[in-house]
Design a protein around this motif. Structure first.
Motif, PDB file in Angstrom:
ATOM      1  N   UNK A 182      28.906 -78.017  57.459  1.00  0.00           N
ATOM      2  CA  UNK A 182      30.005 -76.764  57.194  1.00  0.00           C
ATOM      3  C   UNK A 182      29.262 -75.507  57.327  1.00  0.00           C
ATOM      4  N   UNK A 183      28.898 -75.270  58.659  1.00  0.00           N
ATOM      5  CA  UNK A 183      28.137 -73.995  58.835  1.00  0.00           C
ATOM      6  C   UNK A 183      29.034 -73.600  60.072  1.00  0.00           C
ATOM      7  N   UNK A 184      29.412 -72.254  60.222  1.00  0.00           N
ATOM      8  CA  UNK A 184      30.012 -71.856  61.349  1.00  0.00           C
ATOM      9  C   UNK A 184      29.336 -70.347  61.682  1.00  0.00           C
ATOM     10  N   UNK A 185      29.740 -70.067  62.939  1.00  0.00           N
ATOM     11  CA  UNK A 185      29.256 -68.710  63.365  1.00  0.00           C
ATOM     12  C   UNK A 185      30.213 -67.607  63.485  1.00  0.00           C
ATOM     13  N   UNK A 186      29.773 -66.460  63.311  1.00  0.00           N
ATOM     14  CA  UNK A 186      31.068 -65.379  63.692  1.00  0.00           C
ATOM     15  C   UNK A 186      30.189 -63.993  64.228  1.00  0.00           C
ATOM     16  N   UNK A 187      31.057 -63.315  64.822  1.00  0.00           N
ATOM     17  CA  UNK A 187      30.629 -62.089  65.413  1.00  0.00           C
ATOM     18  C   UNK A 187      31.573 -60.868  65.439  1.00  0.00           C
ATOM     19  N   UNK A 188      31.122 -59.550  65.553  1.00  0.00           N
ATOM     20  CA  UNK A 188      32.177 -58.684  65.762  1.00  0.00           C
ATOM     21  C   UNK A 188      32.300 -58.659  67.238  1.00  0.00           C
ATOM     22  N   UNK A 189      33.488 -58.661  67.981  1.00  0.00           N
ATOM     23  CA  UNK A 189      33.725 -58.403  69.274  1.00  0.00           C
ATOM     24  C   UNK A 189      34.183 -57.093  69.536  1.00  0.00           C
ATOM     25  N   UNK A 190      34.488 -56.186  68.625  1.00  0.00           N
ATOM     26  CA  UNK A 190      34.795 -54.706  68.566  1.00  0.00           C
ATOM     27  C   UNK A 190      34.720 -54.191  67.202  1.00  0.00           C
ATOM     28  N   UNK A 191      34.959 -52.979  67.215  1.00  0.00           N
ATOM     29  CA  UNK A 191      34.969 -52.307  65.833  1.00  0.00           C
ATOM     30  C   UNK A 191      35.993 -52.826  64.707  1.00  0.00           C
ATOM     31  N   UNK A 192      36.823 -53.448  65.291  1.00  0.00           N
ATOM     32  CA  UNK A 192      38.163 -53.868  64.322  1.00  0.00           C
ATOM     33  C   UNK A 192      38.064 -55.575  64.258  1.00  0.00           C
ATOM     34  N   UNK A 193      37.664 -56.428  65.098  1.00  0.00           N
ATOM     35  CA  UNK A 193      38.052 -57.666  65.123  1.00  0.00           C
ATOM     36  C   UNK A 193      36.597 -58.603  65.015  1.00  0.00           C
ATOM     37  N   UNK A 194      36.790 -59.713  64.508  1.00  0.00           N
ATOM     38  CA  UNK A 194      35.711 -60.766  64.199  1.00  0.00           C
ATOM     39  C   UNK A 194      36.139 -61.937  64.700  1.00  0.00           C
ATOM     40  N   UNK A 195      35.292 -62.490  65.595  1.00  0.00           N
ATOM     41  CA  UNK A 195      35.545 -63.757  66.096  1.00  0.00           C
ATOM     42  C   UNK A 195      34.763 -65.015  65.518  1.00  0.00           C
ATOM     43  N   UNK A 196      35.465 -65.934  64.920  1.00  0.00           N
ATOM     44  CA  UNK A 196      34.807 -67.079  64.533  1.00  0.00           C
ATOM     45  C   UNK A 196      34.712 -68.127  65.319  1.00  0.00           C
ATOM     46  N   UNK A 224      36.281 -73.351  58.010  1.00  0.00           N
ATOM     47  CA  UNK A 224      35.954 -73.096  56.769  1.00  0.00           C
ATOM     48  C   UNK A 224      37.035 -72.213  55.953  1.00  0.00           C
ATOM     49  N   UNK A 225      37.525 -70.979  57.018  1.00  0.00           N
ATOM     50  CA  UNK A 225      38.631 -70.009  56.302  1.00  0.00           C
ATOM     51  C   UNK A 225      39.707 -70.579  56.633  1.00  0.00           C
ATOM     52  N   UNK A 226      40.379 -71.891  57.173  1.00  0.00           N
ATOM     53  CA  UNK A 226      41.508 -72.486  57.215  1.00  0.00           C
ATOM     54  C   UNK A 226      42.196 -71.476  58.021  1.00  0.00           C
ATOM     55  N   UNK A 227      41.621 -70.957  59.217  1.00  0.00           N
ATOM     56  CA  UNK A 227      42.534 -70.210  60.185  1.00  0.00           C
ATOM     57  C   UNK A 227      43.039 -71.143  61.424  1.00  0.00           C
ATOM     58  N   UNK A 228      44.180 -71.204  61.513  1.00  0.00           N
ATOM     59  CA  UNK A 228      44.790 -72.504  62.343  1.00  0.00           C
ATOM     60  C   UNK A 228      45.240 -71.883  63.573  1.00  0.00           C
ATOM     61  N   UNK A 229      45.840 -70.741  63.689  1.00  0.00           N
ATOM     62  CA  UNK A 229      46.237 -70.288  64.906  1.00  0.00           C
ATOM     63  C   UNK A 229      45.318 -69.368  65.603  1.00  0.00           C
ATOM     64  N   UNK A 230      44.416 -68.918  64.978  1.00  0.00           N
ATOM     65  CA  UNK A 230      43.541 -67.997  65.785  1.00  0.00           C
ATOM     66  C   UNK A 230      42.012 -68.001  65.373  1.00  0.00           C
ATOM     67  N   UNK A 231      41.192 -67.708  66.351  1.00  0.00           N
ATOM     68  CA  UNK A 231      39.907 -67.448  66.053  1.00  0.00           C
ATOM     69  C   UNK A 231      39.244 -66.104  65.621  1.00  0.00           C
ATOM     70  N   UNK A 232      40.274 -65.149  65.836  1.00  0.00           N
ATOM     71  CA  UNK A 232      39.833 -63.800  65.801  1.00  0.00           C
ATOM     72  C   UNK A 232      40.859 -63.094  64.609  1.00  0.00           C
ATOM     73  N   UNK A 233      40.245 -62.432  63.662  1.00  0.00           N
ATOM     74  CA  UNK A 233      40.820 -62.134  62.713  1.00  0.00           C
ATOM     75  C   UNK A 233      40.414 -60.283  62.553  1.00  0.00           C
ATOM     76  N   UNK A 234      41.463 -59.519  62.175  1.00  0.00           N
ATOM     77  CA  UNK A 234      41.109 -58.176  61.862  1.00  0.00           C
ATOM     78  C   UNK A 234      40.156 -58.098  60.465  1.00  0.00           C
ATOM     79  N   UNK A 235      39.226 -56.828  60.788  1.00  0.00           N
ATOM     80  CA  UNK A 235      38.143 -56.915  59.641  1.00  0.00           C
ATOM     81  C   UNK A 235      38.940 -56.468  58.241  1.00  0.00           C
ATOM     82  N   UNK A 236      39.990 -55.961  58.266  1.00  0.00           N
ATOM     83  CA  UNK A 236      40.505 -55.399  57.104  1.00  0.00           C
ATOM     84  C   UNK A 236      41.432 -56.624  56.599  1.00  0.00           C
ATOM     85  N   UNK A 237      41.803 -57.555  57.239  1.00  0.00           N
ATOM     86  CA  UNK A 237      42.316 -58.817  56.954  1.00  0.00           C
ATOM     87  C   UNK A 237      41.393 -59.823  56.323  1.00  0.00           C
TER      88      UNK A 237
END
Length: 254
Positions: free
Chosen positions: A122-136, A143-156
């Motif tokens: 139950x371990x995953x990796x993440x990284x900032x791809x720019x100043x606003x978005x994180x890729x999982x 883990x975060x139950x993101x079904x439609x995307x692997x990229x999320x805005x940092x504020x979200x």
């Protein structure tokens, strides 16, 4: 005449295997083509080159071909049409891609193993791809139950964390160093998860140039800790009640 000699020289000394076909014959090939396929004469190339003719015109296509001894190999194939005075020819350029394909296959195998290990732990990796978005990674998105995307805005993403835990993450980020935190997050499905966030930050002066890390679902561990804590509290309360009862009994006996 001079240009023909030049073209013939370029053809024969090309680093890539080359062959020229008309409708039913190999009219010319260089030594590299003979060596690649393990044959001695151009005529022996024709049945070995037939699969290469399926390549799209003037586009590199990766195909599996076979040498004269039956051994398969991967190749980058480009087929170009050449119109002669009376006959239309096909120029076939072939590059042995076996080494690259083996490297690609190994990378894919390693990625499959990594994904399996991440899912089991139950371990995953993440990284900032720019100043606003994180890729999982796939495991982190699960883990975060993101079904439609692997990229999320940092504020979200920050909005999913408990308000108290956001302060911890912000403080760690402001220190410009890595962190190892246990925080609460609420998934898009409304499920509360405890996650361990570990980050590594690379900076150049005051500028952050890379931020990445891991995420582990520690919800089962936290539930176990809560259950043990509750059991301890119950036991301590029972012990205190027993001690108080015995003290009262002793007093009454006296």
């Amino acid at each position: 005449m001079e240009s023909e000699l030049l073209m013939r020289s370029l053809f024969n000394h090309s680093a890539d295997p080359l062959a020229v076909l008309d409708r039913a014959h190999v009219t010319r090939c260089n030594d590299n083509a003979l060596e690649l396929f393990g044959v001695e004469k151009p005529g022996e190339l024709l049945p070995l080159l037939i699969p290469a003719l399926s390549a799209s015109e003037d586009q590199t296509q990766e195909l599996q071909l076979y040498r004269a001894d039956g051994q398969p190999f991967w190749a980058d194939v480009v087929v170009s049409q050449i119109q002669g005075p009376e006959t239309r020819y096909q120029l076939i350029r072939i590059s042995d891609a076996t080494g690259r394909r083996a490297t690609t296959d190994e990378m894919q195998r390693q990625q499959r193993l990594l994904n399996a290990m991440q899912n089991l732990a139950s371990i995953g990796a993440w990284e900032f791809i720019d100043t606003r978005n994180v890729r999982f990674s796939t495991a982190a998105a699960q883990i975060c139950e993101l079904e439609d995307t692997d990229v999320i805005d940092i504020d979200e993403l920050m909005a999913t964390f408990h308000p108290d835990d956001r302060l911890l993450i912000d403080a760690a980020f402001q220190r410009r160093d890595g962190y190892d935190l246990q925080v609460r997050t609420t998934t898009p499905k409304g499920n509360l998860r405890w996650v361990r966030l570990v980050s590594e930050l690379k900076a150049r002066g005051d500028q952050v140039v890379a931020l990445f890390g891991s995420m582990q679902d520690i919800t089962p561990q936290k539930k176990t800790e809560d259950a043990l804590r509750h059991a301890k509290e119950v036991a301590e309360e029972a012990l205190a009640t027993r001690s108080k009862f015995l003290a009262n009994m002793s007093h009454e006996i006296r």
